[in-house]
Structures are given as C-alpha cells and as structure tokens.
Design a protein around this motif. Structure first.
Motif, mmCIF file in Angstrom:
data_model
loop_
_atom_site.group_PDB
_atom_site.id
_atom_site.type_symbol
_atom_site.label_atom_id
_atom_site.label_comp_id
_atom_site.label_asym_id
_atom_site.label_seq_id
_atom_site.Cartn_x
_atom_site.Cartn_y
_atom_site.Cartn_z
ATOM 1 N N GLY A 106 0.790 -1.224 0.000
ATOM 2 C CA GLY A 106 0.000 0.000 0.000
ATOM 3 C C GLY A 106 0.820 1.270 0.000
ATOM 4 N N ASP A 107 2.151 1.155 -0.144
ATOM 5 C CA ASP A 107 3.011 2.336 -0.160
ATOM 6 C C ASP A 107 2.964 3.017 -1.531
ATOM 7 O OD1 ASP A 107 3.791 1.610 2.400
ATOM 8 O OD2 ASP A 107 5.582 0.544 1.705
ATOM 9 N N ASP A 108 3.152 4.322 -1.529
ATOM 10 C CA ASP A 108 3.264 5.081 -2.764
ATOM 11 C C ASP A 108 4.736 5.151 -3.167
ATOM 12 O OD1 ASP A 108 0.532 5.764 -3.117
ATOM 13 O OD2 ASP A 108 0.728 7.290 -1.566
ATOM 14 N N VAL A 109 5.015 4.955 -4.446
ATOM 15 C CA VAL A 109 6.391 4.926 -4.937
ATOM 16 C C VAL A 109 6.629 6.099 -5.883
ATOM 17 C CG1 VAL A 109 8.093 3.632 -6.275
ATOM 18 C CG2 VAL A 109 6.553 2.424 -4.698
ATOM 19 N N VAL A 110 7.742 6.796 -5.652
ATOM 20 C CA VAL A 110 8.154 7.909 -6.500
ATOM 21 C C VAL A 110 9.558 7.629 -7.013
ATOM 22 C CG1 VAL A 110 8.553 10.399 -6.641
ATOM 23 C CG2 VAL A 110 6.786 9.514 -5.100
ATOM 24 N N VAL A 111 9.705 7.483 -8.322
ATOM 25 C CA VAL A 111 11.042 7.386 -8.919
ATOM 26 C C VAL A 111 11.568 8.816 -9.019
ATOM 27 C CG1 VAL A 111 12.397 6.693 -10.920
ATOM 28 C CG2 VAL A 111 10.458 5.289 -10.169
ATOM 29 N N LEU A 112 12.604 9.100 -8.250
ATOM 30 C CA LEU A 112 13.103 10.461 -8.053
ATOM 31 C C LEU A 112 14.547 10.519 -8.535
ATOM 32 C CD1 LEU A 112 12.678 13.299 -6.741
ATOM 33 C CD2 LEU A 112 13.375 12.272 -4.567
ATOM 34 N N SER A 113 14.776 11.216 -9.656
ATOM 35 C CA SER A 113 16.075 11.120 -10.308
ATOM 36 C C SER A 113 16.377 12.367 -11.116
ATOM 37 C CB SER A 113 16.073 9.895 -11.238
ATOM 38 O OG SER A 113 17.193 9.888 -12.083
ATOM 39 N N GLY A 114 17.666 12.580 -11.371
ATOM 40 C CA GLY A 114 18.079 13.665 -12.256
ATOM 41 C C GLY A 114 17.936 13.317 -13.720
ATOM 42 N N ALA A 115 17.618 12.055 -14.042
ATOM 43 C CA ALA A 115 17.431 11.646 -15.434
ATOM 44 C C ALA A 115 16.227 12.363 -16.038
ATOM 45 C CB ALA A 115 17.245 10.138 -15.518
ATOM 46 N N LEU A 116 16.183 12.393 -17.360
ATOM 47 C CA LEU A 116 15.097 13.086 -18.045
ATOM 48 C C LEU A 116 13.768 12.360 -17.836
ATOM 49 C CD1 LEU A 116 16.913 13.988 -21.376
ATOM 50 C CD2 LEU A 116 16.185 15.587 -19.600
ATOM 51 N N MET A 117 12.712 13.152 -17.651
ATOM 52 C CA MET A 117 11.396 12.593 -17.384
ATOM 53 C C MET A 117 10.929 11.590 -18.442
ATOM 54 S SD MET A 117 9.605 13.303 -14.620
ATOM 55 C CE MET A 117 7.879 13.475 -15.063
ATOM 56 N N PRO A 118 11.084 11.883 -19.749
ATOM 57 C CA PRO A 118 10.620 10.895 -20.738
ATOM 58 C C PRO A 118 11.337 9.551 -20.615
ATOM 59 C CG PRO A 118 11.035 13.018 -21.791
ATOM 60 C CD PRO A 118 11.590 13.107 -20.403
ATOM 61 N N PHE A 119 12.599 9.597 -20.231
ATOM 62 C CA PHE A 119 13.368 8.370 -20.025
ATOM 63 C C PHE A 119 12.808 7.597 -18.832
ATOM 64 C CE2 PHE A 119 18.049 6.698 -19.707
ATOM 65 C CZ PHE A 119 17.595 5.424 -19.988
ATOM 66 N N LEU A 120 12.551 8.282 -17.731
ATOM 67 C CA LEU A 120 12.030 7.622 -16.537
ATOM 68 C C LEU A 120 10.680 6.973 -16.803
ATOM 69 C CD1 LEU A 120 12.918 10.268 -13.794
ATOM 70 C CD2 LEU A 120 14.176 8.176 -14.380
ATOM 71 N N LYS A 121 9.811 7.677 -17.524
ATOM 72 C CA LYS A 121 8.483 7.132 -17.827
ATOM 73 C C LYS A 121 8.597 5.896 -18.722
ATOM 74 C CE LYS A 121 5.837 11.415 -17.254
ATOM 75 N NZ LYS A 121 4.975 10.891 -16.165
#
Length: 224
Positions: A106-121
C-alpha cells in the motif's frame, strides 16, 4: 502507508544512462546532432577541470538536451523507448521486486532522479513498474510540442528534497508526519538520506559505505 523514493542511475539501473544515450544516438544521430553534442562535450571538459565532476556531468547533460532541439514529443518518445529497452541486463530486478512489494503493502512509490522525465516514464513502463510517480529533469517544449533543446533544473542533491516536499504537499501529505523511504546510490543523495526515515544506500562504493556507517544509514541487501 509510506512514501518510497527510488533513484534511477546506479540504483534501479546499474549502469550509466549517459552511455546508453550515446549508444542509441549512434544509430539515430546525424552530423548536425553530433556537432551539437561535440561542442557541448568540449565545454563540459573545461567546466569539469575548473569546477569538478558534477559540473562536467551537468553541462554535458545540457549539451545532449540541445541535440533534441526541433524534435517533436512523438519523435523523442520513440528515442526514449529505445533507451529503456537497451541494456536491460543492467536493470536491478531485485530492487524492482522490492519496489513492487512496497506497492503491494500500500506504499506510494516515487522514482526520483536527475534523469530526463521521458526516459524515466519509458523505463518504468518497460520494467513493469506501474502506478508509480516519476520526478525527473524536465525537457522544455514549445506550445506545439516541439523541443526547445533546453532542460529545467536538474533534480540532484538538495533539489530532490525540494521536489519530494512539493510532491507531498501537492498530494495532501504532511512531510513532518509521513513515513519516508529512500533507495539511492550516491553521495549526492545525502540530503535525501538525511530527510527520510529509512535511508537505504544501494550498491555503495567504499566512501559511501563509510558515510552510511557514520550516519547510521541502512544498506540495501539483495534478497537473491
């Protein structure tokens, strides 16, 4: 229910996304794009000599973004999909499963990075991390969806804490009372480690191991 932040480079992905961009660009880039990257690389080396490794990486990041100028969101989506599919053997699948277990709890997950947003998605889709938030460095587009060859503020160091605080507040969560986790691999993540309740260092080098001992940070141990 907790909020779990996960870094990308060196953490979820145990390689270097800059190298992956180079490898994929070899197939797609022409003389024009490489001339932009080459000019930026020279400037990056100069800044690196004067200001250090972080300044080099950030300037090179900006120079690569300049090579995206004039490309549509659709064209760049295809490019980043290629990046996400490239070198999948370097994905930290054990940590991916740990993240999914957090979601099951039930935890919320946030991928938090300096990488570019389109790459992370693209990456989170590729490895099956569904229903996660992504916070990364933004590419700038004009009103027609064409890239201007610019990026926003690079999400690194103290920026990560600021972005996390803003995300929590915008989602009606209190940073003071929320249970927070962080999985990351770099000394530059120290502000984030100090901010959260459960800081996990991933794949630490010797210097980060020493910091973790001094600061009583946890070390992520693969389950396999």
């Amino acid at each position: 229910m907790a909020v779990v932040t996960v870094d990308f480079d060196g953490t979820l992905y145990q390689g270097d996304s800059f190298k992956v961009m180079f490898q994929v660009a070899k197939k797609d880039y022409g003389v024009k794009e490489w001339s932009v990257v080459g000019a930026g690389l020279i400037k990056s080396f100069v800044l690196g000599v004067v200001k250090g490794k972080t300044a080099f990486k950030h300037e090179f990041f900006r120079s690569f973004a300049r090579s995206f100028k004039g490309k549509t969101q659709e064209e760049l989506a295809e490019f980043f999909d290629q990046l996400a599919r490239h070198d999948l053997e370097r994905v930290n699948y054990d940590l991916v499963e740990t993240v999914k277990q957090h979601q099951n709890n039930g935890d919320d997950v946030v991928v938090l990075s300096g990488a570019l947003m389109p790459f992370l998605k693209a990456f989170t889709r590729e490895v099956g991390l569904n229903d996660v938030e992504t916070i990364g460095t933004q590419l700038v587009f004009d009103s027609d969806g064409v890239c201007r060859g610019q990026i926003g503020r690079i999400v690194n160091g103290d920026e990560k804490v600021e972005h996390l605080q803003n995300w929590l507040k915008s989602n009606g969560r209190d940073p003071e009372t929320e249970t927070l986790y962080a999985y990351a691999d770099s000394e530059t993540d120290a502000p984030l480690f100090q901010f959260v309740d459960y800081p996990y260092v991933v794949n630490p080098d010797e210097r980060l191991k020493q910091m973790a001992v001094q600061k009583s940070w946890l070390t992520y141990e693969p389950t396999k």
